[in-house]
Design a protein around this motif. Sequence first.
Motif, PDB file in Angstrom:
ATOM      1  N   GLY A  55       0.788  -1.232   0.000  1.00  0.00           N
ATOM      2  CA  GLY A  55       0.000   0.000   0.000  1.00  0.00           C
ATOM      3  C   GLY A  55       0.819   1.280   0.000  1.00  0.00           C
ATOM      4  O   GLY A  55       0.269   2.356   0.184  1.00  0.00           O
ATOM      5  N   LEU A  56       2.130   1.170  -0.233  1.00  0.00           N
ATOM      6  CA  LEU A  56       2.989   2.349  -0.231  1.00  0.00           C
ATOM      7  C   LEU A  56       2.888   3.155  -1.519  1.00  0.00           C
ATOM      8  O   LEU A  56       3.151   4.354  -1.534  1.00  0.00           O
ATOM      9  N   HIS A  57       2.549   2.472  -2.606  1.00  0.00           N
ATOM     10  CA  HIS A  57       2.474   3.098  -3.932  1.00  0.00           C
ATOM     11  C   HIS A  57       1.367   2.412  -4.730  1.00  0.00           C
ATOM     12  O   HIS A  57       0.973   1.293  -4.413  1.00  0.00           O
ATOM     13  N   HIS A  58       0.947   3.089  -5.800  1.00  0.00           N
ATOM     14  CA  HIS A  58      -0.003   2.510  -6.755  1.00  0.00           C
ATOM     15  C   HIS A  58       0.556   2.781  -8.148  1.00  0.00           C
ATOM     16  O   HIS A  58       0.549   3.923  -8.616  1.00  0.00           O
ATOM     17  N   PHE A  59       1.063   1.728  -8.792  1.00  0.00           N
ATOM     18  CA  PHE A  59       1.675   1.848 -10.114  1.00  0.00           C
ATOM     19  C   PHE A  59       0.706   1.372 -11.182  1.00  0.00           C
ATOM     20  O   PHE A  59      -0.014   0.390 -10.988  1.00  0.00           O
ATOM     21  N   HIS A  60       0.732   2.068 -12.323  1.00  0.00           N
ATOM     22  CA  HIS A  60      -0.174   1.738 -13.415  1.00  0.00           C
ATOM     23  C   HIS A  60       0.536   1.861 -14.764  1.00  0.00           C
ATOM     24  O   HIS A  60       1.493   2.621 -14.897  1.00  0.00           O
ATOM     25  N   LEU A  75       1.109   6.689  -8.471  1.00  0.00           N
ATOM     26  CA  LEU A  75       0.869   7.428  -7.231  1.00  0.00           C
ATOM     27  C   LEU A  75       1.859   6.850  -6.232  1.00  0.00           C
ATOM     28  O   LEU A  75       1.757   5.676  -5.853  1.00  0.00           O
ATOM     29  N   VAL A  76       2.831   7.636  -5.824  1.00  0.00           N
ATOM     30  CA  VAL A  76       3.883   7.136  -4.938  1.00  0.00           C
ATOM     31  C   VAL A  76       3.857   7.878  -3.608  1.00  0.00           C
ATOM     32  O   VAL A  76       3.315   8.975  -3.499  1.00  0.00           O
ATOM     33  N   GLY A  77       4.463   7.264  -2.618  1.00  0.00           N
ATOM     34  CA  GLY A  77       4.532   7.883  -1.305  1.00  0.00           C
ATOM     35  C   GLY A  77       3.170   8.055  -0.666  1.00  0.00           C
ATOM     36  O   GLY A  77       2.876   9.102  -0.093  1.00  0.00           O
ATOM     37  N   LEU A  85       1.843  12.231  -7.702  1.00  0.00           N
ATOM     38  CA  LEU A  85       1.545  11.762  -9.043  1.00  0.00           C
ATOM     39  C   LEU A  85       2.790  11.882  -9.916  1.00  0.00           C
ATOM     40  O   LEU A  85       3.484  12.895  -9.888  1.00  0.00           O
ATOM     41  N   GLY A  86       3.056  10.856 -10.694  1.00  0.00           N
ATOM     42  CA  GLY A  86       4.111  10.907 -11.688  1.00  0.00           C
ATOM     43  C   GLY A  86       3.660  10.158 -12.931  1.00  0.00           C
ATOM     44  O   GLY A  86       2.888   9.193 -12.831  1.00  0.00           O
ATOM     45  N   TYR A  87       4.098  10.603 -14.090  1.00  0.00           N
ATOM     46  CA  TYR A  87       3.691   9.927 -15.324  1.00  0.00           C
ATOM     47  C   TYR A  87       4.754  10.100 -16.395  1.00  0.00           C
ATOM     48  O   TYR A  87       5.539  11.036 -16.385  1.00  0.00           O
ATOM     49  N   ARG A  88       4.774   9.143 -17.319  1.00  0.00           N
ATOM     50  CA  ARG A  88       5.653   9.156 -18.485  1.00  0.00           C
ATOM     51  C   ARG A  88       4.843   8.621 -19.655  1.00  0.00           C
ATOM     52  O   ARG A  88       4.282   7.527 -19.569  1.00  0.00           O
TER      53      ARG A  88
END
Length: 167
Positions: A55-60, A75-77, A85-88
């Motif tokens: 539950g520390l992060h949600h990667f997609h 969604l990290v941290g 939020l981070g995206y590439r």
Amino acid sequence: MTIISRLTAGHAEALLAFERENRAYFSASVPDRGDGYFTGFAARHRELLAEQEAGLHHFHVVEDADGTLLGRINLVGVRDGSAELGYRISEKATGRGLATWAVRRLCVTAVQEYGLTVLRAETTLDNAGSRAVLARTGFRPVEEVMFGDRPERRYVLDLHGGTVPAP
């Protein structure tokens, strides 16, 4: 049809190929991950999945109808109802509104599935595309800082009450 799905062990090969294929493109706007990222990818991928399970992060991943990986959005941290939020988005998929669509979709997921109330984001000032995505999706600039030797802007999006930008 484009979909966003939660990162799994089965995405490892496609994700590594995506990162390799877009390495130079991403390096133009964010610091390069370094060779160690690629040589240690399998172990790091397993670590990230374990952190996601905790539950520390949600990667997609963002995939096209044929399963082609077009991007990643994370969604990290995660803590106290908030996350960063981070995206590439791949170079070949830019300029089509995909990042804006993906951020809007993930905002809905952040509220409905993860119970988040605040999202944070950061981007360098020279990354006009990312700044535009954050503005279009309701993020508010809060401060400017230095990211290594590059000026960066931090943003916040309040999701209280389930109010999210329309997907």
